[in-house]
Write an enzyme that holds these catalytic residues in place. Structure first.
Site, PDB file in Angstrom:
ATOM      1  N   SER A 113       1.078  -1.216  -0.044  1.00 53.20           N
ATOM      2  CA  SER A 113      -0.110   0.069  -0.118  1.00 53.20           C
ATOM      3  C   SER A 113       0.817   1.298   0.208  1.00 53.20           C
ATOM      4  O   SER A 113       2.062   1.319   0.132  1.00 53.20           O
ATOM      5  CB  SER A 113      -0.987   0.010   1.214  1.00 53.20           C
ATOM      6  OG  SER A 113      -0.891   1.313   1.666  1.00 53.20           O
ATOM      7  N   SER A 114       0.258   2.248  -0.370  1.00 51.98           N
ATOM      8  CA  SER A 114       0.908   3.645  -0.493  1.00 51.98           C
ATOM      9  C   SER A 114       1.477   4.074   0.790  1.00 51.98           C
ATOM     10  O   SER A 114       2.198   4.893   1.112  1.00 51.98           O
ATOM     11  CB  SER A 114       0.491   4.712  -1.111  1.00 51.98           C
ATOM     12  OG  SER A 114      -0.827   4.876  -0.599  1.00 51.98           O
ATOM     13  N   CYS A 115       0.578   3.565   2.067  1.00 52.53           N
ATOM     14  CA  CYS A 115       1.204   4.006   3.293  1.00 52.53           C
ATOM     15  C   CYS A 115       2.456   3.597   3.765  1.00 52.53           C
ATOM     16  O   CYS A 115       2.692   3.978   5.091  1.00 52.53           O
ATOM     17  CB  CYS A 115      -0.197   3.618   4.188  1.00 52.53           C
ATOM     18  SG  CYS A 115      -0.125   1.975   4.611  1.00 52.53           S
ATOM     19  N   TYR A 142      -0.156  -1.096   9.972  1.00 56.20           N
ATOM     20  CA  TYR A 142      -0.391  -1.951   8.727  1.00 56.20           C
ATOM     21  C   TYR A 142       0.804  -1.367   7.742  1.00 56.20           C
ATOM     22  O   TYR A 142       1.297  -2.432   7.351  1.00 56.20           O
ATOM     23  CB  TYR A 142      -1.691  -0.921   8.398  1.00 56.20           C
ATOM     24  CG  TYR A 142      -1.913  -1.658   6.737  1.00 56.20           C
ATOM     25  CD1 TYR A 142      -2.628  -2.814   6.650  1.00 56.20           C
ATOM     26  CD2 TYR A 142      -1.687  -0.820   5.659  1.00 56.20           C
ATOM     27  CE1 TYR A 142      -3.030  -3.424   5.430  1.00 56.20           C
ATOM     28  CE2 TYR A 142      -2.070  -1.271   4.450  1.00 56.20           C
ATOM     29  CZ  TYR A 142      -2.701  -2.563   4.428  1.00 56.20           C
ATOM     30  OH  TYR A 142      -2.971  -2.881   3.111  1.00 56.20           O
ATOM     31  N   LYS A 146       3.353  -4.124   6.118  1.00 55.06           N
ATOM     32  CA  LYS A 146       3.459  -4.152   4.669  1.00 55.06           C
ATOM     33  C   LYS A 146       5.015  -4.140   4.204  1.00 55.06           C
ATOM     34  O   LYS A 146       5.503  -4.689   3.178  1.00 55.06           O
ATOM     35  CB  LYS A 146       2.557  -3.267   3.791  1.00 55.06           C
ATOM     36  CG  LYS A 146       1.342  -3.428   3.865  1.00 55.06           C
ATOM     37  CD  LYS A 146       0.838  -4.913   3.145  1.00 55.06           C
ATOM     38  CE  LYS A 146      -0.526  -5.283   3.186  1.00 55.06           C
ATOM     39  NZ  LYS A 146      -0.688  -6.614   2.694  1.00 55.06           N
ATOM     40  N   HIS A 185     -12.900   2.487   3.675  1.00 51.86           N
ATOM     41  CA  HIS A 185     -12.019   3.819   3.160  1.00 51.86           C
ATOM     42  C   HIS A 185     -12.961   4.973   2.889  1.00 51.86           C
ATOM     43  O   HIS A 185     -14.358   4.699   2.724  1.00 51.86           O
ATOM     44  CB  HIS A 185     -11.241   3.290   2.072  1.00 51.86           C
ATOM     45  CG  HIS A 185     -10.095   2.639   2.528  1.00 51.86           C
ATOM     46  ND1 HIS A 185      -9.898   1.282   2.630  1.00 51.86           N
ATOM     47  CD2 HIS A 185      -8.840   3.055   3.125  1.00 51.86           C
ATOM     48  CE1 HIS A 185      -8.666   0.764   3.053  1.00 51.86           C
ATOM     49  NE2 HIS A 185      -8.060   2.085   3.616  1.00 51.86           N
TER      50      HIS A 185
END
Ligand code: GDP
Length: 313
Positions: A113-115, A142, A146, A185
């Site tokens: 994910s971009s986070c 999270y 990842k 989301h």
């Protein structure tokens, strides 16, 4: 980059997380690739349980794996259930990646994910921004899981030559999204809230935070297409960003959804809810250079999603 030209034709391809928005999109996308798609519900294999995963892989022996299973959720879910987000995701990825290696899986695609990028990463965020600064606190649990998944794929490649790759999608929306307001989301949440406000004649629509954060959105069907493309054409150590390049503020997103859905009330911003990271735009130039671009524009994708959600209610 080594051009593997990996073919999925005739292969046994396991899609972990086939009931989720991403996994189900990957299954639909694989229908035209001449492969056998394998899936396993939670009753058959608990991905957080090593013995269960080892057993299943030993029995089914897939050739390729899309690891789209994860505990996911919006900003509030991440912020309030940190232990679940860290533990479940670490276990799922450790179990699936190790079992894949142990049973001779030829190619694995891990999804992040971009986070994973620092809260204040330079925008647009390039792949090499990873681990250059502190994470956004609302979703660091999270993100840490990842990042560990990316590193585990890299470690198996480095130590054993395993062809395990990773893709980092931007914020996603589309068919089969989660519309539970406590865990969803922003896009499905605003969509649901708008339709409910419209249908019950409310005067106001509540939007969390200030409305100023910027987010980039990609349709899940575009993501699935990119993942199959990367599986077939990319075989290297570093992860690859998958974005659309279409960025919008939360306030503008709310205004667009409201207009599209025909709600006439006012937007009210709830400052007691967190904004999260101010901006999350990915640099997808690596993927563009490989020859892939998003095809579903936000306007079209949003219309499609509103229609699908209205029909499914
Ligand atoms: P993020 O991209 O990890 O921050 O996750 P979200 O998609 O949950 O939230 C994105 C932004 O939308 C944040 O600034 C939220 O505060 C904002 N937002 C506005 N209204 C809502 C809502 O009803 N639900 C969610 N999840 N986010 C909202």
């Amino acid at each position: 980059m080594a051009d593997t030209g990996y073919s999925l034709k005739g292969k046994r391809v396991f899609v972990a997380g086939h009931r989720g928005m991403v996994g189900s999109a990957v299954c639909r996308r694989l229908a035209g690739e001449g492969c056998e798609v394998l899936t396993a519900g939670r009753d058959v294999m608990d991905l957080r349980n090593q013995a269960s995963v080892t057993d299943w892989f030993g029995r089914e022996k897939p050739d390729a794996v899309f690891l789209a299973a994860a505990k996911v959720g919006g900003i509030l879910a991440n912020d309030t259930a940190p232990a679940d987000f860290l533990y479940d995701n670490l276990m799922i990825e450790a179990n699936v990646i190790k079992a894949s290696f142990d049973t001779g899986v030829e190619k694995l695609m891990f999804l992040g994910s971009s986070c994973i990028y620092p809260k204040l990463a330079e925008q647009p965020m390039r792949e090499d921004a990873l681990l250059t600064g502190p994470l956004e606190p609302t979703n660091e649990w999270y993100a840490i899981a990842k990042i560990a998944g990316i590193k585990l794929c890299q470690a198996y490649r480095k130590q054993h030559g395993a062809d395990f790759i990773s893709a980092m999608p931007t914020n996603l929306y589309g068919t089969g999204d989660n519309y539970d307001l406590r865990t969803s989301h922003v896009l499905p949440a605003l969509l649901r809230k708008t339709l409910e406000a419209r249908d019950s004649g409310q005067k106001q629509l509540e939007v969390w935070g200030s409305g100023t954060p910027l987010r980039e959105f990609l349709h899940a069907d575009d993501l699935a297409d990119a993942l199959v493309f990367l599986m077939q054409n990319y075989s290297d150590y570093d992860h690859v960003n998958v974005g659309s390049g279409e960025e919008i503020s939360i306030g503008d997103l709310a205004a667009t959804i409201v207009k599209e859905a025909g709600f006439e009330g006012a937007l009210v911003f709830d400052a007691t809810k967190p904004d999260g990271t101010p901006r999350k735009l990915m640099d997808s130039s690596k993927l563009h250079a490989l020859g892939w671009r998003a095809k579903i524009g936000m306007a079209e994708g949003l219309r499609r999603t509103i229609k699908e959600y209205e029909e499914s209610r």
